[in-house]
Write an enzyme that holds these catalytic residues in place. Structure first.
Site, PDB file in Angstrom:
ATOM      1  N   VAL A  31      22.067  61.651 -33.332  1.00 44.91           N
ATOM      2  CA  VAL A  31      22.554  60.721 -32.389  1.00 44.91           C
ATOM      3  C   VAL A  31      22.690  61.462 -31.173  1.00 44.91           C
ATOM      4  O   VAL A  31      23.337  62.471 -30.978  1.00 44.91           O
ATOM      5  CB  VAL A  31      24.056  60.126 -33.014  1.00 44.91           C
ATOM      6  CG1 VAL A  31      24.614  59.349 -31.776  1.00 44.91           C
ATOM      7  CG2 VAL A  31      23.631  59.276 -34.328  1.00 44.91           C
ATOM      8  N   ALA A  90      25.239  65.507 -28.656  1.00 44.36           N
ATOM      9  CA  ALA A  90      24.640  64.777 -29.599  1.00 44.36           C
ATOM     10  C   ALA A  90      25.138  65.506 -31.069  1.00 44.36           C
ATOM     11  O   ALA A  90      26.022  66.317 -31.212  1.00 44.36           O
ATOM     12  CB  ALA A  90      23.338  65.372 -29.263  1.00 44.36           C
ATOM     13  N   LYS A  91      24.859  64.983 -32.320  1.00 37.82           N
ATOM     14  CA  LYS A  91      24.836  65.569 -33.300  1.00 37.82           C
ATOM     15  C   LYS A  91      23.870  65.239 -34.361  1.00 37.82           C
ATOM     16  O   LYS A  91      23.258  63.959 -34.077  1.00 37.82           O
ATOM     17  CB  LYS A  91      26.228  65.051 -33.801  1.00 37.82           C
ATOM     18  CG  LYS A  91      26.914  66.188 -34.817  1.00 37.82           C
ATOM     19  CD  LYS A  91      27.679  67.180 -34.387  1.00 37.82           C
ATOM     20  CE  LYS A  91      28.302  68.080 -35.172  1.00 37.82           C
ATOM     21  NZ  LYS A  91      29.134  69.008 -34.398  1.00 37.82           N
ATOM     22  N   GLY A  92      23.537  65.859 -35.304  1.00 42.12           N
ATOM     23  CA  GLY A  92      22.572  65.388 -36.259  1.00 42.12           C
ATOM     24  C   GLY A  92      22.815  65.591 -37.811  1.00 42.12           C
ATOM     25  O   GLY A  92      23.951  66.479 -37.893  1.00 42.12           O
TER      26      GLY A  92
END
Ligand code: NAD
Length: 421
Positions: A65, A110-112
């Site tokens: 995201v 962001a982050k994943g």
């Protein structure tokens, strides 16, 4: 509805959203702009086919995201775990936008994540999952677009695999596409200690405000991993009196000061601090309520809540962990005059040195550790002062001030850039 009224139903992510709303309302920003700031820029869902060691084909779900690209490329960790959800990743991506803006580094958040159980996967399987995930999101990441980093259950090795996969696709080595890499592969000196060091820097600044010196300051730290362990070591070396430390198995108190170097050695061998002879045993939550000047939760979320906040005796709460304090506890601490250094400021040392790693990779010149630490200090001190002054100017606590400052910075950038098409 106030944050307090809604207390027990809120998850960590709902708490973040509630704090965002309080801060955003105070800034009196346009409703449309707020909706834009709340909404992620892009959400990517990928399905990762992987051949297991036994020859069976499995499919794992993964996310990335990207919350904001207003101030620069996206930045944020990638986590692996069976409980990972898109909702969690969405919340954490937004949090990264605010954290980068508070310390004023040119990134969005962001982050994943990948839904998998790393305990049940071999190194080879983890490598194949990581490489295929990287290939699936390849068009959306890169030094100018989105720069991943390690998070829960990912590490230097994971970043090395991502860097190699990315580089193989673009046909040349691109070290700046991830941070948190091994130093020999374009990582930064000082990265490992950066979050703990950042915690100490903001504590130093808080002491200046209260006219105290380190030697007269008793510190209790919950968590003895990367953040808590490094903070304990550095603060002990700097002259602070570390009187209490806890890990998940239990805590230790010694009002004369714990021997931190010996405790680090003991914990490295025993995998816990429990049983160390230099202190008295105490519960890992009970330790939070002991008499001290600085309490540094560096373990996990929601440990300071409406049930124990009125028993916290510390004068300063420096949040090394993410979200260690619930919104109702915030209000109680504020009323009781506890000086809170919120997580998005106190633990931003890690992302700040990740920024330095990206900078060093891009110009191919690596700084000695002393330069990294000096620059980290400059940014953390400036951010601390920005937050405290913003809070004083607007009559809000440090946490709301940190969010307001961050939202204001991102909103200003968006206003100047305008909305494309
Ligand atoms: P870690 O896994 O290295 O260490 C966690 C420590 O907390 C361990 O000592 C563990 O035993 C202890 N712990 C866990 N649950 C506990 C409990 N209920 N009571 C007492 N101790 C408990 O993790 P870390 O990297 O040090 O991260 C700690 C926190 O800091 C997390 O909230 C993380 O999201 C946050 N954080 C970490 C970084 C970083 O650079 N590592 C950066 C920003 C924020």
């Amino acid at each position: 509805m106030s944050i307090v009224e809604s207390e027990r139903e809120l998850s960590v992510f709902e708490s973040m959203a509630a704090r965002f709303d309080v801060a955003a309302r105070k800034l009196k920003l346009d409703e449309g702009l707020l909706r834009y700031l709340r909404t992620p820029n892009r959400e990517i869902i990928v399905h990762i086919p992987v051949t297991r060691d036994n020859g069976q084909l499995d499919v794992f779900d993964g996310f990335r995201v990207q919350h904001s690209i207003a101030r620069g490329p996206c930045k944020g960790g990638i986590r692996y775990g069976p409980q990972v959800t898109l909702d969690e990743i969405r919340g954490l991506a937004a949090e990264m936008t605010w954290k980068c803006a508070v310390v004023n580094i040119p990134f969005g958040g962001a982050k994943g994540g990948i839904i998998c159980d790393p305990q049940k996967l071999s190194t080879g399987e983890l490598e194949r999952i990581t490489r295929r995930y990287t290939a699936e999101i390849l068009d959306y990441i890169g030094p100018e677009r989105d720069v991943p980093a390690p998070d829960m259950n990912t590490n230097e090795q994971t970043m090395a695999w991502i860097m190699d996969t990315y580089s193989m696709h673009v046909r040349h080595t691109v070290t700046a596409c991830v941070t948190g890499k091994p130093v020999d592969l374009g990582g930064s000196r000082g990265r490992k200690e950066a979050t703990g060091r950042g915690c100490m820097i903001v504590c130093d600044e808080a002491l200046k405000r209260f006219g105290r010196d380190r030697q007269a300051t008793r510190v209790i730290i919950q968590g003895f991993g990367n953040v808590g362990g490094q903070a304990a070591r550095l603060m002990h070396e700097a002259g602070y009196k570390i009187i209490g430390i806890a890990d998940i198995h239990g805590g230790l108190i010694n009002t004369h000061g714990l021997d931190v170097p010996e405790l680090l050695e003991y914990a490295a061998e025993s995998k816990t601090i429990v049983g160390f002879p230099g202190g008295e045993a105490i519960g890992c939550n009970e330790i939070l309520e002991q008499d001290c000047e600085i309490l540094l939760p560096a373990a996990t979320e929601s440990v300071i809540n409406s049930k124990n906040a009125h028993r916290i005796k510390a004068r300063i709460l420096a949040e090394g962990a993410n979200s260690p304090t619930t919104p109702p506890a915030d209000d109680i601490l504020f009323e009781r005059g506890v000086f809170v250094i919120p997580d998005i400021l106190a633990n931003a040392g890690g992302v700040t040195v990740s920024y330095f790693e990206w900078v060093q990779d891009r110009y191919g010149y690596f700084w000695p550790e002393v330069d990294v630490n000096r620059r980290l200090t400059e940014l953390q001190v400036a951010a601390f002062n920005d937050v405290v002054h913003f809070g004083e100017k607007h009559g809000v606590n440090n946490r709301i001030a940190a969010y307001m400052l961050a939202i204001d910075r991102v909103a200003n950038t968006l206003k100047m850039r305008g909305i494309y098409a």
